[in-house]
Design a protein around this motif. Structure first.
Motif, PDB file in Angstrom:
ATOM      1  N   ALA A   1       0.958  -0.818  -0.488  1.00 25.72           N
ATOM      2  CA  ALA A   1       0.100  -0.002  -0.282  1.00 25.72           C
ATOM      3  C   ALA A   1       0.385   1.135  -0.200  1.00 25.72           C
ATOM      4  CB  ALA A   1      -0.915   0.067   1.056  1.00 25.72           C
ATOM      5  N   VAL A   2       2.206   1.204   0.804  1.00 24.17           N
ATOM      6  CA  VAL A   2       2.636   2.526   0.886  1.00 24.17           C
ATOM      7  C   VAL A   2       3.509   2.537  -0.739  1.00 24.17           C
ATOM      8  CG1 VAL A   2       4.572   3.510   1.777  1.00 24.17           C
ATOM      9  CG2 VAL A   2       3.046   2.044   4.022  1.00 24.17           C
ATOM     10  N   LEU A   3       4.104   1.056  -0.856  1.00 21.06           N
ATOM     11  CA  LEU A   3       4.936   1.856  -2.491  1.00 21.06           C
ATOM     12  C   LEU A   3       3.701   2.521  -3.858  1.00 21.06           C
ATOM     13  CD1 LEU A   3       7.642   1.260  -3.428  1.00 21.06           C
ATOM     14  CD2 LEU A   3       6.695  -1.715  -3.930  1.00 21.06           C
ATOM     15  N   ALA A   4       2.613   1.760  -3.490  1.00 23.96           N
ATOM     16  CA  ALA A   4       0.949   2.189  -4.464  1.00 23.96           C
ATOM     17  C   ALA A   4       1.484   3.780  -4.037  1.00 23.96           C
ATOM     18  CB  ALA A   4      -0.042   1.586  -4.630  1.00 23.96           C
ATOM     19  N   ALA A   5       1.152   3.835  -3.121  1.00 23.49           N
ATOM     20  CA  ALA A   5       0.969   5.543  -3.117  1.00 23.49           C
ATOM     21  C   ALA A   5       2.336   6.299  -3.445  1.00 23.49           C
ATOM     22  CB  ALA A   5       0.881   5.614  -1.381  1.00 23.49           C
ATOM     23  N   VAL A   6       2.950   5.491  -2.903  1.00 22.04           N
ATOM     24  CA  VAL A   6       4.774   6.264  -3.435  1.00 22.04           C
ATOM     25  C   VAL A   6       4.601   6.809  -5.305  1.00 22.04           C
ATOM     26  CG1 VAL A   6       6.867   6.090  -3.648  1.00 22.04           C
ATOM     27  CG2 VAL A   6       5.514   5.962  -1.555  1.00 22.04           C
ATOM     28  N   PHE A   7       4.124   5.407  -5.832  1.00 19.42           N
ATOM     29  CA  PHE A   7       4.182   4.834  -7.362  1.00 19.42           C
ATOM     30  C   PHE A   7       3.084   6.278  -7.615  1.00 19.42           C
ATOM     31  CE2 PHE A   7       7.148   1.370  -7.055  1.00 19.42           C
ATOM     32  CZ  PHE A   7       8.168   2.299  -8.164  1.00 19.42           C
ATOM     33  N   THR A   8       2.469   6.182  -7.423  1.00 11.44           N
ATOM     34  CA  THR A   8       0.816   6.830  -7.422  1.00 11.44           C
ATOM     35  C   THR A   8       1.320   8.525  -7.378  1.00 11.44           C
ATOM     36  OG1 THR A   8      -0.537   5.807  -7.087  1.00 11.44           O
ATOM     37  CG2 THR A   8      -0.585   7.835  -7.575  1.00 11.44           C
ATOM     38  N   GLN A   9       1.696   9.454  -5.873  1.00  8.44           N
ATOM     39  CA  GLN A   9       2.711  10.611  -6.150  1.00  8.44           C
ATOM     40  C   GLN A   9       4.035  10.899  -7.383  1.00  8.44           C
ATOM     41  OE1 GLN A   9       3.840  11.179  -1.900  1.00  8.44           O
ATOM     42  NE2 GLN A   9       4.756  13.423  -3.171  1.00  8.44           N
ATOM     43  N   LEU A  10       4.272   9.910  -7.493  1.00 13.70           N
ATOM     44  CA  LEU A  10       5.584   9.789  -8.203  1.00 13.70           C
ATOM     45  C   LEU A  10       5.087  10.535  -9.687  1.00 13.70           C
ATOM     46  CD1 LEU A  10       8.102  10.161  -9.206  1.00 13.70           C
ATOM     47  CD2 LEU A  10       8.004   7.291  -9.809  1.00 13.70           C
ATOM     48  N   GLY A  11       3.845   9.570 -10.025  1.00 11.24           N
ATOM     49  CA  GLY A  11       3.157   9.483 -11.254  1.00 11.24           C
ATOM     50  C   GLY A  11       2.936  11.289 -11.549  1.00 11.24           C
TER      51      GLY A  11
ATOM     52  N   THR B   1       3.190  13.761  -9.897  1.00 15.44           N
ATOM     53  CA  THR B   1       4.526  14.748  -9.939  1.00 15.44           C
ATOM     54  C   THR B   1       5.182  14.004 -11.039  1.00 15.44           C
ATOM     55  OG1 THR B   1       4.942  14.615  -7.497  1.00 15.44           O
ATOM     56  CG2 THR B   1       6.251  15.703  -8.565  1.00 15.44           C
ATOM     57  N   LEU B   2       5.532  13.798 -12.245  1.00 18.01           N
ATOM     58  CA  LEU B   2       6.109  13.831 -13.103  1.00 18.01           C
ATOM     59  C   LEU B   2       4.717  14.579 -14.091  1.00 18.01           C
ATOM     60  CD1 LEU B   2       7.649  10.507 -13.063  1.00 18.01           C
ATOM     61  CD2 LEU B   2       9.207  12.535 -12.582  1.00 18.01           C
ATOM     62  N   GLU B   3       3.374  14.099 -13.973  1.00 13.74           N
ATOM     63  CA  GLU B   3       2.808  14.748 -14.630  1.00 13.74           C
ATOM     64  C   GLU B   3       2.618  16.658 -15.121  1.00 13.74           C
ATOM     65  OE1 GLU B   3      -1.850  14.049 -16.110  1.00 13.74           O
ATOM     66  OE2 GLU B   3      -0.685  13.108 -14.295  1.00 13.74           O
ATOM     67  N   THR B   4       2.846  16.527 -13.392  1.00 10.34           N
ATOM     68  CA  THR B   4       2.596  18.376 -13.335  1.00 10.34           C
ATOM     69  C   THR B   4       3.408  18.720 -13.826  1.00 10.34           C
ATOM     70  OG1 THR B   4       1.103  17.382 -10.658  1.00 10.34           O
ATOM     71  CG2 THR B   4       2.585  20.034 -11.173  1.00 10.34           C
ATOM     72  N   LEU B   5       4.854  18.330 -13.480  1.00 12.04           N
ATOM     73  CA  LEU B   5       5.726  19.109 -14.860  1.00 12.04           C
ATOM     74  C   LEU B   5       5.984  18.749 -16.047  1.00 12.04           C
ATOM     75  CD1 LEU B   5       8.563  17.201 -11.923  1.00 12.04           C
ATOM     76  CD2 LEU B   5       8.497  19.680 -11.900  1.00 12.04           C
ATOM     77  N   ALA B   6       5.096  17.622 -16.609  1.00 12.57           N
ATOM     78  CA  ALA B   6       5.501  17.917 -17.978  1.00 12.57           C
ATOM     79  C   ALA B   6       4.473  18.924 -18.515  1.00 12.57           C
ATOM     80  CB  ALA B   6       5.122  16.202 -18.255  1.00 12.57           C
ATOM     81  N   ALA B   7       3.516  18.512 -17.550  1.00 11.61           N
ATOM     82  CA  ALA B   7       2.667  19.725 -18.131  1.00 11.61           C
ATOM     83  C   ALA B   7       2.835  21.382 -17.958  1.00 11.61           C
ATOM     84  CB  ALA B   7       0.802  19.408 -17.357  1.00 11.61           C
ATOM     85  N   ALA B   8       3.500  21.861 -16.718  1.00 12.12           N
ATOM     86  CA  ALA B   8       3.930  23.080 -16.318  1.00 12.12           C
ATOM     87  C   ALA B   8       5.019  23.427 -17.681  1.00 12.12           C
ATOM     88  CB  ALA B   8       4.956  22.796 -14.996  1.00 12.12           C
ATOM     89  N   ALA B   9       6.330  22.317 -17.757  1.00 11.53           N
ATOM     90  CA  ALA B   9       7.641  22.832 -18.358  1.00 11.53           C
ATOM     91  C   ALA B   9       6.586  22.601 -20.071  1.00 11.53           C
ATOM     92  CB  ALA B   9       7.472  21.107 -19.052  1.00 11.53           C
ATOM     93  N   GLU B  10       5.141  21.966 -20.564  1.00  7.54           N
ATOM     94  CA  GLU B  10       5.215  22.523 -22.113  1.00  7.54           C
ATOM     95  C   GLU B  10       4.163  23.768 -21.968  1.00  7.54           C
ATOM     96  OE1 GLU B  10       0.981  20.269 -24.451  1.00  7.54           O
ATOM     97  OE2 GLU B  10       2.019  18.925 -23.050  1.00  7.54           O
ATOM     98  N   LEU B  11       3.486  24.659 -20.967  1.00  4.27           N
ATOM     99  CA  LEU B  11       3.087  25.393 -20.858  1.00  4.27           C
ATOM    100  C   LEU B  11       3.380  26.919 -20.554  1.00  4.27           C
ATOM    101  CD1 LEU B  11       0.301  27.201 -20.503  1.00  4.27           C
ATOM    102  CD2 LEU B  11       0.512  26.882 -18.136  1.00  4.27           C
TER     103      LEU B  11
END
Length: 55
Positions: free
Chosen positions: A27-37, A39-49
């Motif tokens: 459960a902890v590992l799943a939460a970590v990977f969800t947060q990682l995904g 965050t990566l999506e947020t960074l990519a969207a901000a860079a595109e913007l």
């Protein structure tokens, strides 16, 4: 990588982790990977913007 091979790989990793880790750690590992995904999506969207490519 072929998208079908990627999903097979991810599923295989998930199954291996399931065999090795207790439910609480999964459960902890799943939460970590969800947060990682997220965050990566947020960074990519901000860079595109901002009109720049990810480095």
């Amino acid at each position: 990588m072929d998208p079908r091979k990627l999903t097979l790989f991810v599923s295989a990793v998930a199954n291996c982790l399931f065999e090795c880790l207790p439910a609480r750690e999964l459960a902890v590992l799943a939460a970590v990977f969800t947060q990682l995904g997220d965050t990566l999506e947020t960074l990519a969207a901000a860079a595109e913007l901002r009109g720049r490519e990810c480095e």
